[in-house]
Motif scaffolding. Structure first.
Motif, mmCIF file in Angstrom:
data_model
loop_
_atom_site.group_PDB
_atom_site.id
_atom_site.type_symbol
_atom_site.label_atom_id
_atom_site.label_comp_id
_atom_site.label_asym_id
_atom_site.label_seq_id
_atom_site.Cartn_x
_atom_site.Cartn_y
_atom_site.Cartn_z
ATOM 1 N N GLU A 59 0.848 -1.184 0.000
ATOM 2 C CA GLU A 59 0.000 0.000 0.000
ATOM 3 C C GLU A 59 0.882 1.232 0.000
ATOM 4 O OE1 GLU A 59 -2.092 1.102 3.727
ATOM 5 O OE2 GLU A 59 -1.232 -0.735 4.532
ATOM 6 N N GLY A 60 0.331 2.315 -0.493
ATOM 7 C CA GLY A 60 1.077 3.563 -0.480
ATOM 8 C C GLY A 60 0.608 4.512 -1.564
ATOM 9 N N PRO A 61 1.243 5.679 -1.613
ATOM 10 C CA PRO A 61 0.882 6.682 -2.623
ATOM 11 C C PRO A 61 1.180 6.168 -4.028
ATOM 12 C CG PRO A 61 2.372 7.599 -0.959
ATOM 13 C CD PRO A 61 2.312 6.125 -0.733
ATOM 14 N N CYS A 62 0.414 6.642 -4.998
ATOM 15 C CA CYS A 62 0.675 6.313 -6.396
ATOM 16 C C CYS A 62 0.467 7.569 -7.232
ATOM 17 C CB CYS A 62 -0.199 5.160 -6.875
ATOM 18 S SG CYS A 62 -1.969 5.409 -6.715
ATOM 19 N N LEU A 63 1.117 7.616 -8.366
ATOM 20 C CA LEU A 63 1.050 8.788 -9.238
ATOM 21 C C LEU A 63 -0.206 8.808 -10.092
ATOM 22 C CD1 LEU A 63 4.778 8.962 -10.388
ATOM 23 C CD2 LEU A 63 3.632 10.305 -8.607
ATOM 24 N N GLN A 64 -0.694 7.621 -10.458
ATOM 25 C CA GLN A 64 -1.886 7.530 -11.292
ATOM 26 C C GLN A 64 -2.593 6.212 -11.031
ATOM 27 O OE1 GLN A 64 -0.208 7.797 -15.209
ATOM 28 N NE2 GLN A 64 0.003 5.599 -15.404
ATOM 29 N N ARG A 65 -3.846 6.156 -11.431
ATOM 30 C CA ARG A 65 -4.624 4.933 -11.269
ATOM 31 C C ARG A 65 -4.238 3.931 -12.355
ATOM 32 N NH1 ARG A 65 -9.688 5.997 -8.280
ATOM 33 N NH2 ARG A 65 -9.697 8.199 -7.731
ATOM 34 N N SER A 66 -4.169 2.673 -11.963
ATOM 35 C CA SER A 66 -3.913 1.605 -12.934
ATOM 36 C C SER A 66 -5.209 1.123 -13.576
ATOM 37 C CB SER A 66 -3.219 0.423 -12.254
ATOM 38 O OG SER A 66 -1.955 0.810 -11.776
ATOM 39 N N PHE A 67 -6.338 1.266 -12.854
ATOM 40 C CA PHE A 67 -7.628 0.779 -13.334
ATOM 41 C C PHE A 67 -8.662 1.907 -13.281
ATOM 42 C CE2 PHE A 67 -5.210 -2.799 -11.754
ATOM 43 C CZ PHE A 67 -5.224 -3.624 -12.866
ATOM 44 N N ALA A 68 -8.292 3.056 -13.820
ATOM 45 C CA ALA A 68 -9.118 4.258 -13.730
ATOM 46 C C ALA A 68 -10.489 4.111 -14.374
ATOM 47 C CB ALA A 68 -8.374 5.437 -14.369
ATOM 48 N N ASP A 69 -10.611 3.243 -15.366
ATOM 49 C CA ASP A 69 -11.882 3.096 -16.071
ATOM 50 C C ASP A 69 -12.864 2.168 -15.363
ATOM 51 O OD1 ASP A 69 -10.948 4.781 -18.033
ATOM 52 O OD2 ASP A 69 -10.244 3.156 -19.309
ATOM 53 N N TRP A 70 -12.461 1.568 -14.255
ATOM 54 C CA TRP A 70 -13.309 0.603 -13.564
ATOM 55 C C TRP A 70 -13.570 1.037 -12.131
ATOM 56 C CZ3 TRP A 70 -10.082 -4.323 -14.949
ATOM 57 C CH2 TRP A 70 -10.352 -4.683 -16.272
ATOM 58 N N ASN A 71 -14.843 1.141 -11.755
ATOM 59 C CA ASN A 71 -15.148 1.308 -10.336
ATOM 60 C C ASN A 71 -14.699 0.051 -9.595
ATOM 61 O OD1 ASN A 71 -17.989 2.978 -11.410
ATOM 62 N ND2 ASN A 71 -16.459 3.935 -10.113
ATOM 63 N N MET A 72 -14.882 -1.098 -10.226
ATOM 64 C CA MET A 72 -14.343 -2.357 -9.701
ATOM 65 C C MET A 72 -14.324 -3.363 -10.841
ATOM 66 S SD MET A 72 -12.832 -4.085 -7.475
ATOM 67 C CE MET A 72 -12.801 -2.711 -6.343
ATOM 68 N N GLY A 73 -13.156 -3.499 -11.455
ATOM 69 C CA GLY A 73 -12.998 -4.499 -12.490
ATOM 70 C C GLY A 73 -13.002 -5.880 -11.865
ATOM 71 N N PHE A 74 -13.312 -6.887 -12.647
ATOM 72 C CA PHE A 74 -13.373 -8.250 -12.112
ATOM 73 C C PHE A 74 -12.876 -9.249 -13.144
ATOM 74 C CE2 PHE A 74 -14.668 -11.718 -9.571
ATOM 75 C CZ PHE A 74 -15.128 -12.688 -10.436
ATOM 76 N N ARG A 75 -12.122 -10.218 -12.667
ATOM 77 C CA ARG A 75 -11.710 -11.347 -13.492
ATOM 78 C C ARG A 75 -11.682 -12.599 -12.623
ATOM 79 N NH1 ARG A 75 -12.611 -8.097 -16.818
ATOM 80 N NH2 ARG A 75 -11.360 -7.470 -18.564
ATOM 81 N N VAL A 76 -12.015 -13.720 -13.235
ATOM 82 C CA VAL A 76 -11.823 -15.016 -12.601
ATOM 83 C C VAL A 76 -10.368 -15.395 -12.862
ATOM 84 C CG1 VAL A 76 -12.454 -17.458 -12.664
ATOM 85 C CG2 VAL A 76 -14.220 -15.702 -12.901
ATOM 86 N N ALA A 77 -9.703 -15.875 -11.833
ATOM 87 C CA ALA A 77 -8.302 -16.275 -11.950
ATOM 88 C C ALA A 77 -8.167 -17.728 -11.518
ATOM 89 C CB ALA A 77 -7.424 -15.390 -11.072
ATOM 90 N N LEU A 78 -7.260 -18.432 -12.107
ATOM 91 C CA LEU A 78 -6.939 -19.779 -11.654
ATOM 92 C C LEU A 78 -5.970 -19.680 -10.482
ATOM 93 C CD1 LEU A 78 -6.380 -21.495 -15.121
ATOM 94 C CD2 LEU A 78 -8.430 -21.559 -13.672
ATOM 95 N N ALA A 79 -5.887 -20.723 -9.706
ATOM 96 C CA ALA A 79 -4.950 -20.736 -8.584
ATOM 97 C C ALA A 79 -3.525 -20.491 -9.068
ATOM 98 C CB ALA A 79 -5.054 -22.056 -7.830
ATOM 99 N N THR A 80 -3.179 -21.015 -10.255
ATOM 100 C CA THR A 80 -1.830 -20.807 -10.788
ATOM 101 C C THR A 80 -1.588 -19.337 -11.134
ATOM 102 O OG1 THR A 80 -2.649 -21.450 -12.978
ATOM 103 C CG2 THR A 80 -1.525 -23.155 -11.676
ATOM 104 N N ASP A 81 -2.618 -18.653 -11.631
ATOM 105 C CA ASP A 81 -2.493 -17.212 -11.913
ATOM 106 C C ASP A 81 -2.197 -16.454 -10.628
ATOM 107 O OD1 ASP A 81 -3.253 -17.557 -14.649
ATOM 108 O OD2 ASP A 81 -5.369 -17.492 -14.057
ATOM 109 N N LEU A 82 -2.969 -16.771 -9.595
ATOM 110 C CA LEU A 82 -2.799 -16.094 -8.320
ATOM 111 C C LEU A 82 -1.419 -16.383 -7.739
ATOM 112 C CD1 LEU A 82 -4.520 -14.204 -6.625
ATOM 113 C CD2 LEU A 82 -5.286 -16.173 -5.329
ATOM 114 N N HIS A 83 -0.964 -17.594 -7.890
ATOM 115 C CA HIS A 83 0.364 -17.971 -7.397
ATOM 116 C C HIS A 83 1.441 -17.112 -8.060
ATOM 117 C CE1 HIS A 83 3.503 -20.515 -5.754
ATOM 118 N NE2 HIS A 83 4.020 -20.605 -6.962
#
Length: 151
Positions: A82-106
């Motif tokens: 966590e911390g300050p950031c210069l710009q949003r990475s997901f500015a176009d989404w109030n809350m983007g969503f994706r299904v991820a596999l356990a391997t993706d999360l790993h």
């Protein structure tokens, strides 16, 4: 009014089926819209979550520490950065969503593990490499069902 981001992982204590995920996303998007927040939520079939929140520092910290952390629907919450950031990475989404596999999360969590705590014990900033991994993951996985989209 500094821009701030926080990324965490957790494990659901109850199964999140399609209707439960749709309800969670609807609620999150309304809240985030009202508070000018954006972000991304990843969910795995074994009910693990990884979420990035972006917005004003007070709003992001309040959402996580006062609402998400005490929510009984999940456990083992861990802030990865966590911390300050210069710009949003997901500015176009109030809350983007994706299904991820356990391997993706790993893979994503391996990148998060490379970030060390500061000498004073404060939480690490969100790693730029982890943000790139998230953006790449989202770019590769655009086939989410319509009810998951923000359209």
């Amino acid at each position: 009014m500094a821009l701030y981001h926080l990324i965490y992982q957790s494990q659901a204590t109850v199964p999140f089926d399609t209707p439960a995920l749709a309800a969670l996303l609807h609620q999150s998007r309304l809240f985030n819209h009202r508070h000018h927040m954006s972000g991304l939520l990843l969910h795995t079939p074994d009910d693990r979550f990884l979420q990035l929140l972006e917005g004003e520092e007070a709003d992001v910290r309040s959402l996580y520490y006062q609402h998400i952390l005490p929510d009984p629907r999940h456990q083992h919450c861990e802030v990865l950065g966590e911390g300050p950031c210069l710009q949003r990475s997901f500015a176009d989404w109030n809350m983007g969503f994706r299904v991820a596999l356990a391997t993706d999360l790993h893979i994503l969590l391996q990148e998060a593990a490379r970030t060390e705590y500061a000498a004073d014990g404060s939480r690490p900033a969100v790693s730029p490499a982890l943000l790139r991994q998230l953006l790449n993951f989202v770019g590769r996985n655009t086939g989410a069902a319509r009810y998951y989209s923000e359209e």
